[in-house]
Design a protein around this motif. Structure first.
Motif, mmCIF file in Angstrom:
data_model
loop_
_atom_site.group_PDB
_atom_site.id
_atom_site.type_symbol
_atom_site.label_atom_id
_atom_site.label_comp_id
_atom_site.label_asym_id
_atom_site.label_seq_id
_atom_site.Cartn_x
_atom_site.Cartn_y
_atom_site.Cartn_z
ATOM 1 N N MET A 187 0.889 -1.183 0.017
ATOM 2 C CA MET A 187 0.004 -0.029 -0.008
ATOM 3 C C MET A 187 0.977 1.280 0.076
ATOM 4 O O MET A 187 0.590 2.434 -0.720
ATOM 5 N N ILE A 188 1.894 1.197 0.743
ATOM 6 C CA ILE A 188 2.701 2.570 0.792
ATOM 7 C C ILE A 188 3.366 2.730 -0.528
ATOM 8 O O ILE A 188 3.377 3.561 -1.140
ATOM 9 N N SER A 189 3.869 1.578 -1.287
ATOM 10 C CA SER A 189 4.620 1.560 -2.460
ATOM 11 C C SER A 189 3.560 2.100 -3.470
ATOM 12 O O SER A 189 3.851 2.962 -4.375
ATOM 13 N N ALA A 190 2.330 1.462 -3.638
ATOM 14 C CA ALA A 190 1.398 1.749 -4.483
ATOM 15 C C ALA A 190 1.043 3.338 -4.449
ATOM 16 O O ALA A 190 0.807 4.200 -5.413
ATOM 17 N N GLY A 191 1.018 3.668 -3.061
ATOM 18 C CA GLY A 191 0.636 5.163 -2.711
ATOM 19 C C GLY A 191 1.754 6.201 -3.330
ATOM 20 O O GLY A 191 1.046 7.467 -3.764
ATOM 21 N N ALA A 238 -1.338 -8.737 -5.117
ATOM 22 C CA ALA A 238 -1.537 -7.999 -6.200
ATOM 23 C C ALA A 238 -2.885 -7.093 -6.204
ATOM 24 O O ALA A 238 -2.861 -5.929 -6.734
ATOM 25 N N ARG A 239 -4.033 -7.539 -5.677
ATOM 26 C CA ARG A 239 -5.080 -6.776 -5.858
ATOM 27 C C ARG A 239 -5.073 -5.721 -4.869
ATOM 28 O O ARG A 239 -5.680 -4.709 -4.985
ATOM 29 N N VAL A 240 -4.348 -5.785 -3.730
ATOM 30 C CA VAL A 240 -4.214 -4.895 -2.672
ATOM 31 C C VAL A 240 -3.371 -3.589 -3.338
ATOM 32 O O VAL A 240 -3.818 -2.592 -3.387
ATOM 33 N N TYR A 241 -2.250 -3.930 -4.047
ATOM 34 C CA TYR A 241 -1.534 -2.970 -4.938
ATOM 35 C C TYR A 241 -2.353 -2.151 -5.891
ATOM 36 O O TYR A 241 -2.427 -1.062 -5.925
ATOM 37 N N ALA A 242 -2.875 -3.293 -6.786
ATOM 38 C CA ALA A 242 -3.905 -2.514 -7.850
ATOM 39 C C ALA A 242 -5.075 -1.624 -7.173
ATOM 40 O O ALA A 242 -5.236 -0.563 -7.859
ATOM 41 N N ALA A 243 -5.536 -1.954 -5.931
ATOM 42 C CA ALA A 243 -6.613 -1.035 -5.507
ATOM 43 C C ALA A 243 -6.341 0.298 -5.253
ATOM 44 O O ALA A 243 -6.641 1.447 -5.641
ATOM 45 N N ILE A 244 -4.951 0.472 -4.703
ATOM 46 C CA ILE A 244 -4.321 1.629 -4.588
ATOM 47 C C ILE A 244 -3.959 2.395 -5.721
ATOM 48 O O ILE A 244 -4.137 3.618 -5.812
ATOM 49 N N ALA A 245 -3.224 1.666 -6.530
ATOM 50 C CA ALA A 245 -2.754 2.158 -7.777
ATOM 51 C C ALA A 245 -3.968 2.705 -8.699
ATOM 52 O O ALA A 245 -3.541 3.688 -9.459
ATOM 53 N N ALA A 246 -4.913 2.073 -8.655
ATOM 54 C CA ALA A 246 -6.302 2.494 -9.413
ATOM 55 C C ALA A 246 -6.484 4.049 -8.916
ATOM 56 O O ALA A 246 -7.323 4.666 -9.808
#
Length: 140
Positions: A65-69, A95-103
């Motif tokens: 989440m930090i990285s995607a943010g 990956a879904r966690v990352y994608a949710a933040i990246a979106a």
């Protein structure tokens, strides 16, 4: 580092292969490098191939989440699409966690189990053979 990037300049597309062992620090450093290297690229289309990722013991949803943010507010993500391809359920969940933040900083970000589906969704079908070649070259 378990991350390699291939930039298809003429298509404004980055293909990233993530393999072996991945840590929170490595994914964070990857995002920092992406932000720096592609700072002048708007709406960069991105595909991360995580099918060869075998050790995620040092990876957490909080770290992702930090990285995607860190993608928020970047020119490269504004108006862009991103996809992540995975091979197993545990990596799919992360990956879904990352994608949710990246979106939040892109038009859309999705997770796939099939590389060809992800490539087609990103509109990069014409690069399919090159993408497969690059992925297979890094299948360690």
């Amino acid at each position: 580092m378990a991350i390699e990037r291939i930039f298809f300049r003429e298509d404004n597309f980055v293909f990233t292969v993530i393999y072996g062992r991945l840590t929170n620090a490595e994914i964070g450093e990857h995002v920092i490098q992406m932000n720096r290297e592609y700072a002048a690229c708007s709406a960069l289309v991105e595909l991360a191939d995580c099918r060869y990722l075998h050790d995620i013991s040092a990876l957490s949803s909080d770290g992702l989440m930090i990285s995607a943010g860190m993608e928020k507010g970047q020119l490269r993500t504004a108006g862009s699409k991103g996809a992540i391809v995975v091979a197993n359920d545990v990596v799919f969940g992360l990956a879904r966690v990352y994608a949710a933040i990246a979106a939040q900083s892109r038009i859309d970000s999705r997770v796939y189990r099939d590389l060809d589906e992800a490539v087609d969704w990103l509109g990069m079908g014409h690069l399919k053979q090159a993408i497969h070649t690059e992925a297979e070259a890094r299948n360690v």
